[in-house]
Scaffold this motif. Structure first.
Motif, PDB file in Angstrom:
ATOM      1  N   LEU A  30      36.342  34.833  40.435  1.00 44.31           N
ATOM      2  CA  LEU A  30      35.581  35.270  41.304  1.00 44.31           C
ATOM      3  C   LEU A  30      34.145  35.433  40.540  1.00 44.31           C
ATOM      4  CD1 LEU A  30      37.171  38.862  42.396  1.00 44.31           C
ATOM      5  CD2 LEU A  30      36.067  37.081  44.126  1.00 44.31           C
ATOM      6  N   VAL A  64      43.220  36.994  38.358  1.00 42.51           N
ATOM      7  CA  VAL A  64      42.004  37.089  39.105  1.00 42.51           C
ATOM      8  C   VAL A  64      40.926  37.293  37.822  1.00 42.51           C
ATOM      9  CG1 VAL A  64      40.216  38.202  40.316  1.00 42.51           C
ATOM     10  CG2 VAL A  64      42.498  38.051  41.076  1.00 42.51           C
ATOM     11  N   VAL A  82      42.358  42.780  37.920  1.00 43.07           N
ATOM     12  CA  VAL A  82      41.413  41.840  37.243  1.00 43.07           C
ATOM     13  C   VAL A  82      41.838  41.651  35.799  1.00 43.07           C
ATOM     14  CG1 VAL A  82      39.211  41.284  36.304  1.00 43.07           C
ATOM     15  CG2 VAL A  82      39.302  42.126  38.962  1.00 43.07           C
ATOM     16  N   THR A 109      39.357  41.488  45.010  1.00 42.01           N
ATOM     17  CA  THR A 109      40.469  41.279  44.286  1.00 42.01           C
ATOM     18  C   THR A 109      41.708  42.081  44.813  1.00 42.01           C
ATOM     19  OG1 THR A 109      39.258  41.464  42.264  1.00 42.01           O
ATOM     20  CG2 THR A 109      41.647  41.997  42.131  1.00 42.01           C
ATOM     21  N   CYS A 152      47.975  35.495  45.097  1.00 46.94           N
ATOM     22  CA  CYS A 152      47.219  34.541  43.934  1.00 46.94           C
ATOM     23  C   CYS A 152      48.070  34.929  42.741  1.00 46.94           C
ATOM     24  CB  CYS A 152      45.717  34.791  44.045  1.00 46.94           C
ATOM     25  SG  CYS A 152      45.245  36.460  43.545  1.00 46.94           S
ATOM     26  N   LEU A 167      42.703  39.335  47.405  1.00 48.14           N
ATOM     27  CA  LEU A 167      43.481  38.317  47.020  1.00 48.14           C
ATOM     28  C   LEU A 167      44.853  38.353  46.218  1.00 48.14           C
ATOM     29  CD1 LEU A 167      39.885  36.875  45.270  1.00 48.14           C
ATOM     30  CD2 LEU A 167      41.024  35.930  47.183  1.00 48.14           C
ATOM     31  N   LYS A 168      44.911  39.879  45.722  1.00 46.01           N
ATOM     32  CA  LYS A 168      46.310  40.056  45.065  1.00 46.01           C
ATOM     33  C   LYS A 168      47.129  40.081  46.306  1.00 46.01           C
ATOM     34  CE  LYS A 168      45.877  40.272  40.642  1.00 46.01           C
ATOM     35  NZ  LYS A 168      46.610  39.938  39.609  1.00 46.01           N
ATOM     36  N   ASP A 209      45.284  30.571  39.680  1.00 42.36           N
ATOM     37  CA  ASP A 209      44.113  31.398  39.059  1.00 42.36           C
ATOM     38  C   ASP A 209      42.976  31.279  39.928  1.00 42.36           C
ATOM     39  OD1 ASP A 209      45.829  32.348  37.169  1.00 42.36           O
ATOM     40  OD2 ASP A 209      45.509  30.984  35.896  1.00 42.36           O
ATOM     41  N   LEU A 210      42.122  32.532  39.922  1.00 43.56           N
ATOM     42  CA  LEU A 210      41.257  32.669  40.603  1.00 43.56           C
ATOM     43  C   LEU A 210      39.906  33.048  39.849  1.00 43.56           C
ATOM     44  CD1 LEU A 210      42.353  34.390  44.039  1.00 43.56           C
ATOM     45  CD2 LEU A 210      42.239  31.716  43.542  1.00 43.56           C
TER      46      LEU A 210
END
Ligand code: R5P
Length: 292
Positions: free
Chosen positions: A217, A243, A265, A232, A240, A235-236, A214-215
């Motif tokens: 930002l 987000v 997100v 995002t 990940c 990162l996806k 889990d990120l």
């Protein structure tokens, strides 16, 4: 605080009310009538302290209207109070703090003169875009941060192996501070814009680090949402997990919120420096500490 008035600008009513309660000051409300030509007519209700007034007014869109209202409130307060503190939770124009291209006007220099001229003896902002903007002010200036308030909120969520991410290198120090407060690690993405076609490319040295995690930002503000959406999507692709977005000022212009959600997100969390759906983190205690 006895003998202190908190003057609530129209753009920051909730925050002004909370602040007045926290510091036990008298709340002076304002009502605004905007004429068809755009002029504002402001009326105050309540007694202004002879000793000290705190004007609370964020400068989000309509930026120039909210700015002039802030200056008008300061000017009115100074007619009675010997000391006026301008609390500008979101300080619009803070991105215009240097001459990037020859001939550009550094609007922060103009703001510095206006706030002094209106009668403020000190200005307080929350997570100003860059403190460079404050170097033009000859009155006292102070930046406070919403990071501890935002971290407190995120600590209550059940996150899987969370990692803090800055969408660009410019926000690296912010992400570092957030991560330190949280007791987590952080990374900062590299954002590169193609000078010919304007397309943004995102890179990172440690893409593997985000897999399955889990990120969060972290950014100071969201305007169009472009920075968050690009990060995002990148990162996806790196696989990940979820987000989340933590920012102080959620301007969320036009349909930014919708576009951000569409990019994947899970949740946007922002401070109440700008009122709105995502503004669930109260920063009145942080502002109160800067005043007393
Ligand atoms: C950039 O330097 C700022 O920290 C924000 O990342 C930026 O202003 C956000 O703007 P937008 O949402 O339009 O990408």
């Amino acid at each position: 605080m006895s003998n202190v008035s908190v003057i609530s600008g129209k753009s920051s009513e909730e925050l002004a009310r909370k602040l007045s309660k926290k510091i036990k000051a008298n709340l002076v409300k304002s009502s605004v009538r905007v004429f068809p030509d755009g002029e504002s007519k402001i009326t105050l209700s309540g007694k202004i302290s002879k000793k000290k007034s705190i004007v609370v007014q964020s400068i989000y869109p309509p930026v120039d209207t909210n700015l002039l209202q802030a200056l008008s409130l300061i000017s009115k307060a100074r007619e009675t109070s010997s000391q006026v503190i301008a609390v500008i939770p979101y300080l619009g124009y803070a991105r215009q703090d240097r001459e990037f291209l020859s001939g550009e006007i550094v609007t922060m220099k103009v703001l510095a003169k206006l706030f002094k001229g209106a009668g403020a003896s000190k200005i307080i902002a929350v997570d100003i875009h860059s403190t460079i903007g404050f170097k033009y002010f000859t009155i006292k200036s102070q930046n406070v941060t919403a990071i501890p308030n935002l971290v407190k909120y995120f600590k209550k969520l059940s996150l899987k192996n969370p990692l803090i991410v800055s969408p660009d290198q410019g926000g690296k120090e912010r992400a570092k501070e957030f991560a330190k407060e949280f007791g987590l690690e952080y990374i900062a993405l590299h954002k590169k814009r193609d000078k010919k076609n304007g397309k943004v490319q995102i890179k990172t040295k440690n893409a593997d680090e985000v897999i399955g995690r889990d990120l969060i930002l972290v950014d100071d503000m969201i305007s169009t949402g472009g920075s968050i959406i690009n990060a995002t999507q990148f990162l996806k692709k790196q696989k990940c997990r979820r987000v989340y977005v933590a920012c102080t000022h959620a301007l969320l212009m036009n349909d930014a919120e919708k576009k951000i959600r569409k990019s994947g997100v899970t949740k946007i969390v922002s401070a109440n420096t700008i009122p709105g759906k995502t503004s669930v983190v109260d920063v009145s205690d942080t502002i109160a500490k800067a005043i007393v």
